[in-house]
Write a protein that holds these residues in place. Structure first.
Motif, mmCIF file in Angstrom:
data_model
loop_
_atom_site.group_PDB
_atom_site.id
_atom_site.type_symbol
_atom_site.label_atom_id
_atom_site.label_comp_id
_atom_site.label_asym_id
_atom_site.label_seq_id
_atom_site.Cartn_x
_atom_site.Cartn_y
_atom_site.Cartn_z
ATOM 1 N N ARG A 10 0.791 -1.221 0.000
ATOM 2 C CA ARG A 10 0.000 0.000 0.000
ATOM 3 C C ARG A 10 0.830 1.281 0.000
ATOM 4 N NH1 ARG A 10 -4.132 -0.288 -2.234
ATOM 5 N NH2 ARG A 10 -5.058 1.444 -1.098
ATOM 6 N N TRP B 41 -4.905 -3.807 4.870
ATOM 7 C CA TRP B 41 -5.472 -4.182 3.577
ATOM 8 C C TRP B 41 -5.653 -5.679 3.435
ATOM 9 C CZ3 TRP B 41 -7.513 -1.284 -0.222
ATOM 10 C CH2 TRP B 41 -7.624 -1.832 -1.489
ATOM 11 N N GLU B 60 -15.580 3.820 1.789
ATOM 12 C CA GLU B 60 -16.248 3.275 0.620
ATOM 13 C C GLU B 60 -15.527 1.985 0.251
ATOM 14 O OE1 GLU B 60 -16.304 5.316 -3.372
ATOM 15 O OE2 GLU B 60 -17.933 6.378 -2.347
ATOM 16 N N SER B 62 -13.508 -0.385 -1.943
ATOM 17 C CA SER B 62 -12.681 -0.078 -3.104
ATOM 18 C C SER B 62 -13.031 -1.012 -4.248
ATOM 19 C CB SER B 62 -11.207 -0.223 -2.746
ATOM 20 O OG SER B 62 -10.864 -1.583 -2.726
ATOM 21 N N THR B 63 -12.615 -0.648 -5.433
ATOM 22 C CA THR B 63 -12.843 -1.509 -6.591
ATOM 23 C C THR B 63 -11.704 -2.506 -6.758
ATOM 24 O OG1 THR B 63 -11.891 0.276 -7.875
ATOM 25 C CG2 THR B 63 -14.281 0.100 -7.872
ATOM 26 N N GLU B 64 -10.591 -2.258 -6.038
ATOM 27 C CA GLU B 64 -9.453 -3.180 -6.121
ATOM 28 C C GLU B 64 -9.704 -4.402 -5.238
ATOM 29 O OE1 GLU B 64 -5.551 -1.356 -5.438
ATOM 30 O OE2 GLU B 64 -6.612 0.535 -5.689
ATOM 31 N N ASN B 66 -7.971 -7.397 -2.660
ATOM 32 C CA ASN B 66 -6.766 -7.761 -1.922
ATOM 33 C C ASN B 66 -6.401 -9.202 -2.288
ATOM 34 O OD1 ASN B 66 -8.499 -9.330 -0.427
ATOM 35 N ND2 ASN B 66 -8.280 -8.219 1.472
ATOM 36 N N HIS B 71 -12.920 -6.881 -1.382
ATOM 37 C CA HIS B 71 -12.779 -5.448 -1.626
ATOM 38 C C HIS B 71 -12.670 -4.733 -0.293
ATOM 39 C CE1 HIS B 71 -13.716 -5.779 -5.871
ATOM 40 N NE2 HIS B 71 -14.754 -6.536 -5.567
ATOM 41 N N PRO B 73 -12.187 -1.563 2.400
ATOM 42 C CA PRO B 73 -12.653 -0.180 2.292
ATOM 43 C C PRO B 73 -11.492 0.778 2.047
ATOM 44 C CG PRO B 73 -12.550 -0.827 4.567
ATOM 45 C CD PRO B 73 -12.177 -2.033 3.782
ATOM 46 N N VAL B 74 -11.801 1.911 1.444
ATOM 47 C CA VAL B 74 -10.826 3.000 1.322
ATOM 48 C C VAL B 74 -11.464 4.256 1.898
ATOM 49 C CG1 VAL B 74 -9.389 2.229 -0.589
ATOM 50 C CG2 VAL B 74 -11.569 3.317 -1.062
ATOM 51 N N VAL B 76 -12.458 7.691 1.487
ATOM 52 C CA VAL B 76 -12.623 8.657 0.400
ATOM 53 C C VAL B 76 -12.678 10.082 0.935
ATOM 54 C CG1 VAL B 76 -13.639 7.170 -1.355
ATOM 55 C CG2 VAL B 76 -15.097 8.113 0.413
#
Lengths: 296, 112
Positions: A10, B41, B60, B62-64, B66, B71, B73-74, B76
């Protein structure tokens, strides 16, 4: 995967999670499914221990078999993973051998109430100084979703594909009528209140019982077409009624009905060791040396 | 900290039913704490409890992915985090926690 690799992935310096001192990090990530509520209950318990500022060497966690039975393995405390249903007898032995120790039974509804039901009611009757935390997910989750003594009427499980027709146990009533001095029920969503309930139960002398309603996404929610654990959390948000001091006879849980939560019983009563000392003092007089007073 | 402070936070979110609430008299004295979010992550299983129950809607999914295929959260709107710690309490994976961020203005005031 170690923390160092996460930092590389990250590109952000990651600190240690504040609860890592209470968890066996070599066993994390745990086996519980995504959106399972047991992890939240463990987090609340760890927070309660941290808030109480008690010596962690003086706390023991005992678990039975099942999904929640894994808790003993994840807590970095004195812990023991007992055979099925025998968490309470082991904890009783520990509590009597070491009266200063705070013994916590952290187990599930299938372990504590069905196979261990007899141990549970008799320990509550004797008022042994232990804390019992029962994570109730309404089903035998680890063995594949069979019907449990807490499964509400009409709920589907793998052994009742047309819905169960048996009356479920009302756990607060069972504990209160057996003689527990502290009975509370919260859902996994009420984390702050749950943490306070754990702290109160740990400080209480005598048999204290906390029921945690936790979502089971993979079996209970999926078999009953209720979505996942997040949908169950939203359901708890909309359908929980906080009612402190409610009569335990009126806190039954029906299938997808209102859940009454709160602190139902909080009384003072002499514990098993108090009664034992009093009884022997009455018989032997001054010749009896009081048990549990001196340092171990 | 009393209930009035919580009300003042609520007025800024503009939720229905709260816009007629009285503005507290000591809003200029009380500083809203800010948190710095740490998301582990690879430990996250993407349950979404933190995203759903964050009172300031900071997170939110994430679209990525792990490594486990979830998915996480990130943050925002990380600047809006008020360090309430609800995400940390609710996370069943011990994978998210806020840390109280020291305000630079406060540090200057202390020096003066």
């Amino acid at each position: 995967m170690s923390t160092v690799e996460i930092v590389e992935v990250r590109g952000k310096v990651e600190k240690e999670h504040p609860m890592e001192k209470l968890l066996r990090m070599d066993r994390i990530p745990h086996i519980w499914c995504p959106t399972c509520g047991i992890g939240t209950a463990v987090k609340a318990f760890a927070t309660a221990l941290e808030q109480l500022e008690i010596d962690y060497n003086n706390v023991a966690v005992v678990s039975g078999i099942g999904c929640t039975g894994r808790v003993a393995g994840y807590m970095k405390l004195d812990s023991f993973h007992t055979t099925h249903g025998r968490a309470v007898p082991f904890a009783v032995g520990l509590a009597i051998a070491k009266p200063k120790m705070k013994v916590v039974v952290f187990s599930g509804d299938g372990d504590l109430i069905s196979i261990g039901g007899n141990h549970f009611i008799h320990t509550a009757r004797r008022n042994v100084d232990i804390t019992v935390i029962c994570v109730n997910n309404f089903i035998y989750a680890m063995t594949g979703g069979q019907v449990a003594p807490t499964t509400p009427i009409l709920a589907n499980s793998s052994t009742t594909p047309y819905g169960t027709f048996e009356y479920p146990f009302n756990l607060p009533l069972l504990a209160a009528s057996s003689g527990a001095v502290y009975v509370a029920r919260w859902t996994a969503l009420h984390v702050r209140r749950l943490t306070n309930a754990f702290a109160e139960a740990l400080q209480k002398r005598g048999f204290s019982f906390v029921e945690v309603i936790a979502p089971c996404s993979t079996l209970y929610a999926r078999r009953n077409k209720l979505g996942d654990g997040l949908n169950l959390m939203k359901f708890y948000h909309d359908n929980s009624i906080i009612k402190h001091g409610a009569d335990p006879r009126e806190v039954d849980i029906g299938f997808q009905e209102k859940i009454v939560v709160g602190k139902f019983v909080d009384i003072e009563k002499p514990t098993y060791l108090d009664c034992l000392n009093d009884g022997y003092k009455r018989v032997f007089g001054d010749a009896y040396k009081v048990y549990g007073e001196e340092d171990e | 900290m009393d209930s009035r402070v919580i009300n003042s936070r609520a007025t800024t979110t503009g939720r229905v039913g709260m816009k007629f609430w009285r503005r507290p008299l000591d809003t200029d004295k009380i500083k809203i704490p800010h948190g710095e979010l740490h998301i582990i992550w690879e430990r996250c299983k993407g349950c979404g409890f933190c995203v759903e129950y964050c009172p300031k809607e900071v997170l939110e999914l994430s679209t990525e992915f792990n490594a486990k295929g979830y998915h996480p959260p990130v943050a925002v709107k990380e600047e809006e985090c008020i360090n309430c710690g609800l995400c940390e309490e609710l996370c069943p994976e011990f994978a998210i926690f806020p840390v109280l961020k020291e305000e630079p203005e406060e540090a200057e005031e202390v020096k003066k």
